[in-house]
Design a protein around this motif. Structure first.
Motif, PDB file in Angstrom:
ATOM      1  N   HIS A 198       0.933  -0.881  -0.097  1.00 13.72           N
ATOM      2  CA  HIS A 198      -0.342   0.067  -0.133  1.00 13.72           C
ATOM      3  C   HIS A 198       0.887   1.114  -0.249  1.00 13.72           C
ATOM      4  O   HIS A 198       0.900   1.972   0.339  1.00 13.72           O
ATOM      5  CB  HIS A 198      -1.024   0.052   1.311  1.00 13.72           C
TER       6      HIS A 198
ATOM      7  N   TYR B  17      -5.539   8.000  -6.254  1.00 17.70           N
ATOM      8  CA  TYR B  17      -5.760   7.232  -5.172  1.00 17.70           C
ATOM      9  C   TYR B  17      -4.102   7.282  -4.602  1.00 17.70           C
ATOM     10  O   TYR B  17      -3.205   7.012  -4.927  1.00 17.70           O
ATOM     11  CB  TYR B  17      -5.576   5.406  -5.926  1.00 17.70           C
TER      12      TYR B  17
ATOM     13  N   ARG C 250      -1.998   4.101   2.421  1.00 20.52           N
ATOM     14  CA  ARG C 250      -2.041   4.438   3.859  1.00 20.52           C
ATOM     15  C   ARG C 250      -0.362   4.084   3.909  1.00 20.52           C
ATOM     16  O   ARG C 250       0.324   4.403   4.849  1.00 20.52           O
ATOM     17  CB  ARG C 250      -2.410   3.742   4.287  1.00 20.52           C
TER      18      ARG C 250
ATOM     19  N   TYR D  72      -6.986   6.803   0.613  1.00 24.35           N
ATOM     20  CA  TYR D  72      -7.763   6.992   0.264  1.00 24.35           C
ATOM     21  C   TYR D  72      -7.753   7.128  -0.878  1.00 24.35           C
ATOM     22  O   TYR D  72      -7.342   6.994  -1.705  1.00 24.35           O
ATOM     23  CB  TYR D  72      -7.869   8.619   0.624  1.00 24.35           C
TER      24      TYR D  72
ATOM     25  N   THR E 121     -13.089   8.169  -0.233  1.00 25.79           N
ATOM     26  CA  THR E 121     -13.533   6.621   0.174  1.00 25.79           C
ATOM     27  C   THR E 121     -11.839   6.182   1.032  1.00 25.79           C
ATOM     28  O   THR E 121     -10.988   6.378   0.010  1.00 25.79           O
ATOM     29  CB  THR E 121     -14.348   5.649  -0.542  1.00 25.79           C
ATOM     30  N   ASP E 122     -11.859   5.929   1.971  1.00 25.28           N
ATOM     31  CA  ASP E 122     -10.367   4.501   2.366  1.00 25.28           C
ATOM     32  C   ASP E 122     -10.596   3.766   1.631  1.00 25.28           C
ATOM     33  O   ASP E 122     -11.074   4.112   0.489  1.00 25.28           O
ATOM     34  CB  ASP E 122     -10.986   4.578   3.709  1.00 25.28           C
ATOM     35  N   GLU E 123      -9.815   2.977   1.752  1.00 27.49           N
ATOM     36  CA  GLU E 123      -9.195   1.842   0.853  1.00 27.49           C
ATOM     37  C   GLU E 123      -9.981   1.031   0.718  1.00 27.49           C
ATOM     38  O   GLU E 123     -10.209  -0.006  -0.007  1.00 27.49           O
ATOM     39  CB  GLU E 123      -7.351   1.284   1.302  1.00 27.49           C
ATOM     40  N   LYS E 124     -10.810   0.405   1.594  1.00 29.49           N
ATOM     41  CA  LYS E 124     -11.871  -0.700   1.936  1.00 29.49           C
ATOM     42  C   LYS E 124     -13.275   0.993   1.144  1.00 29.49           C
ATOM     43  O   LYS E 124     -14.594  -0.311   1.452  1.00 29.49           O
ATOM     44  CB  LYS E 124     -12.230  -0.441   2.856  1.00 29.49           C
ATOM     45  N   PHE E 125     -13.208   1.583   0.311  1.00 28.22           N
ATOM     46  CA  PHE E 125     -14.284   1.626  -0.224  1.00 28.22           C
ATOM     47  C   PHE E 125     -15.257   1.894   0.796  1.00 28.22           C
ATOM     48  O   PHE E 125     -17.045   2.134   0.330  1.00 28.22           O
ATOM     49  CB  PHE E 125     -15.106   1.378  -1.758  1.00 28.22           C
ATOM     50  N   SER E 126     -14.898   2.547   2.571  1.00 31.40           N
ATOM     51  CA  SER E 126     -16.305   3.173   3.088  1.00 31.40           C
ATOM     52  C   SER E 126     -16.180   4.158   2.981  1.00 31.40           C
ATOM     53  O   SER E 126     -14.320   5.238   2.775  1.00 31.40           O
ATOM     54  CB  SER E 126     -15.631   2.973   4.804  1.00 31.40           C
TER      55      SER E 126
END
Length: 717
Positions: free
Chosen positions: A443, A466, A469, A483, A514-519
């Motif tokens: 990452h 993108y 982190r 992000y 979003t964060d890396e988990k698409f949240s």
């Protein structure tokens, strides 16, 4: 005259390939005095018939502008007759170098010696004689930090003002043997509100756009500039005192040297030993209500000159290289930079800097290396590569207090494709970066891309980013990691045939993060309606809807009262308006205001005012005032912050300047005063006297003050 097949194909690719100005060797000596009495000017090629760019780009310019150019073994000569109409004085800000284009009656030359429609040089003057010079990059941007030796004079007549200049071949970079250069001329006249160009440029683009240059046709290959070495030593003396610590006064005596060596006619080596930047303008402070690190631009000339290939790699918030990280609180011992064009298609930039050790924090001496290579593809696009290495010398982790910032090493590598269509309607960028740091893997890369279409009535763009982190750019500016960001934007313009309004139209911008988990973490939608008046004043009215989920504790006042919790969610709506007055008035102003919600269900009111008055061309007075009023639940309560900055610029001549700038920052509880006197006693050689003061406003108390005298001398070998 028949042109070679390669020349014909290159000119056919250019939008203004049928515009030609003949460049003949001077038939007599030329005296730079603004008087057209030499035989050389009578025999020189002349061009006229400029084309209007603003307010409309569909007709010839109303004002007449005549341009002549010639040359001898050492100089390129330029003579311009700028005819005017109507009574009243010329509109200028001051006699200060590198003036603001929109606030001055001026004439500018844009020169593309490689005829690659990407890089070049710009020279010019306003109607009072203040000079303008800069390096051109990215096909139409001008870096005004570039400062070199050339001479010019402006002479005023009842019906015109004449600009005459001599530009040494040693000052610019060009490829030997090329007899066709890209060139364009731009004129701005505030009384008539007309902007014009010799080779026509669509109104949606700057007249500096190298995609729309005409041709400067030499009667013979330009002369060889010959040996070109410049030495620029400085001597410095100063005194400073820290009243907060009660320390005795410190006296400073210093010296250093910069050197410029032309390796070839198009490749330059810059060297510096013990550089000093005490004369650089101070940063303009801002009220900090942001969750992430603020950006303050680089102002040190060594890093700015010809540095676009390194410093503009990436995006505004994804910069793998940010030169302000070098020499941050530590001395720079020496540095070198090799930069320029290898040929028409290849461009190179290599820099190495060495800093000293900082005993207080345990920061070791560090070495910084940056290498960038750029290859032109298609007509105006390019492919770039960058490598950045920060190495700590004799690194002892037990002595470093902040290991998150100062590790043993940090490296970045990246590829970038910059798209620019031949007509400049399509532009874009695709970026890939990877970092290497001790203990960080996975990452640790960045991907971002954007595409923009710009026509007279539409501006449509898409950008996505993108940032992993673990991506780490210790010599860059990347304020946020971990992000994914999407940002589309659409603008539509309408052009009334008559009336006070020149153009108007809506703009819609959406930002989704979003964060890396698409949240989802951030979301903002903004609707703006912009109006541009024929007198060049502007009005924008906007509304936005914002959502933020905090990823770490955050104090919404940045006063260290308390922090909102990680994971807390906040949403609000805001309305605002911005107005900028006509630039041709002696009294100018801009007004901004916003009102709406804030974190934690609070309310925020922000107003910003910029006022300016000029006693042209000698005195310019400016005042900026920013006010924030924030209402939040306890423990923050009601908070108000003023940030006020009066500024005085006095330009006694175009070689003698004084600037006084005070800033009162209520949020930071600090008053800063900076004054600078500059005497340019010969071209590119200066005497600076700089005085700074810092105060604590409540109770009023002197924190520290300093006085520096610096003498710089430029001479050529």
């Amino acid at each position: 005259m028949l042109l070679p097949l390669t020349a014909v194909s290159q000119q056919q690719q250019k939008k203004n390939g049928n515009f030609h100005l003949q460049m003949r060797r001077a038939s007599s000596p030329v005296k730079i005095d603004g008087v057209i009495d030499e035989q050389a000017w009578k025999d020189a090629g002349i061009t006229t018939g400029f084309h209007m760019v603003l307010p409309m780009d569909t007709s010839a310019a109303r004002l007449r502008t005549d341009v002549r150019m010639t040359y001898d073994q050492q100089y390129i000569y330029l003579l311009v007759e700028n005819y005017t109409e109507g009574d009243g004085p010329y509109m200028v800000e001051s006699l200060r170098r590198d003036f603001a284009f929109l606030k001055n009656d001026n004439f500018l030359l844009f020169m593309d010696p490689f005829d690659d429609q990407t890089n070049g040089f710009s020279f010019g003057a306003n109607a009072a004689g203040a000079q303008w010079d800069g390096l051109m990059y990215d096909g139409g941007k001008v870096d005004l930090s570039w400062d070199n030796k050339w001479t010019s004079v402006v002479k005023n007549y009842p019906d015109k003002w004449v600009f005459e200049a001599a530009i040494p071949f040693k000052t610019i970079r060009y490829k030997k043997g090329i007899t066709t250069w890209g060139i364009n001329f731009s004129r701005n006249d505030l009384k008539s509100t007309e902007k014009s160009a010799w080779a026509p440029v669509p109104r949606q683009f700057a007249t500096a756009s190298l995609a729309y240059t005409g041709n400067l046709d030499w009667d013979a290959p330009p002369p060889d500039a010959g040996p070109n070495i410049s030495l620029i030593p400085y001597l410095l003396g100063g005194i400073s005192k820290d009243y907060e610590k009660g320390a005795p006064a410190k006296y400073r005596r210093d010296a250093g040297l910069d050197a410029k060596v032309a390796v070839t006619s198009s490749l330059n080596l810059d060297l510096t030993v013990n550089p000093d930047f005490s004369q650089v303008d101070v940063d303009k402070q801002v009220t900090n209500l942001d969750r992430f690190e603020l950006f303050f631009p680089e102002r040190r000339q060594f890093f700015l000159e010809n540095g676009d290939q390194m410093s503009n790699f990436g995006y505004a918030n994804i910069r793998p290289f940010f030169s302000r990280r070098i020499g941050l609180g530590v001395p720079i011992h020496f540095g070198a930079r090799l930069s320029g064009k290898l040929n028409k298609n290849w461009r190179l930039g290599v820099m190495n800097m060495q800093t000293g050790r900082q005993e207080e924090s345990g920061l070791p001496a560090q070495n910084f290396t940056v290498a960038a290579l750029q290859r032109r593809v298609f007509s105006r696009s390019n492919l770039g590569f960058i490598f950045i290495n920060k190495e700590s010398l004799n690194y002892d982790p037990s002595r470093v207090t902040d290991k998150t910032v100062y590790s043993r090493y940090n490296r970045n590598m990246g590829l970038e494709y910059n798209l620019a269509s031949s007509n400049n309607f399509w532009t874009g960028k695709a970026l890939l970066l990877k970092s290497y740091s001790p203990g960080k893997s996975g990452h640790d890369f960045v991907h971002a891309a954007n595409l923009q279409y710009t026509s007279k009535v539409w501006n449509i763009s898409w950008q996505h980013e993108y940032v992993g982190r673990n991506y780490n750019a210790e010599v860059g500016y990347v304020p946020r990691q971990g992000y994914i960001k999407l940002m589309p934007q659409v603008t539509r313009l309408f052009f009334p045939l008559s009336g006070a309004v020149l153009s108007h139209g809506p703009q819609v911008t959406a930002t989704y993060i979003t964060d890396e988990k698409f949240s989802r973490t951030d979301n903002e939608t903004m609707l703006n309606y912009g109006i541009v008046f024929r007198k060049r004043n502007t009005l924008n009215i906007w509304a936005s809807d914002t959502y933020i989920r905090l990823l770490q504790p955050f104090d919404p006042t940045n006063t260290r009262k308390d922090s909102m919790l990680t994971g807390s969610e906040h949403s609000w709506r805001t309305v605002g308006a911005d107005y900028v007055s006509r630039p041709q008035s002696l009294f100018t102003y801009s007004l901004s205001a916003r009102y709406g919600g804030y974190y934690g269900g609070g309310k925020r009111l922000m107003t910003n005012t910029e006022l300016g008055y000029r006693f042209q061309p000698y005195v310019s007075i400016a005042l900026s005032a920013n006010y924030n009023h924030i209402q939040l639940p306890q423990p923050w309560g009601t908070n108000s912050f003023w940030l006020v900055g009066p500024r005085l610029d006095v330009t006694m001549t175009n070689t003698l300047f004084f600037t006084g700038f005070m800033q009162y920052n209520e949020q930071q509880k600090n008053i800063n005063l900076n004054t600078r006197f500059q005497w340019r006693y010969r071209p590119a050689s200066d005497l600076f006297i700089v005085y700074t003061d810092n105060y604590l406003p409540e109770p009023f108390y002197v924190r520290n003050r300093a006085l520096v005298l610096k003498l710089v001398y430029w001479f050529n070998i």
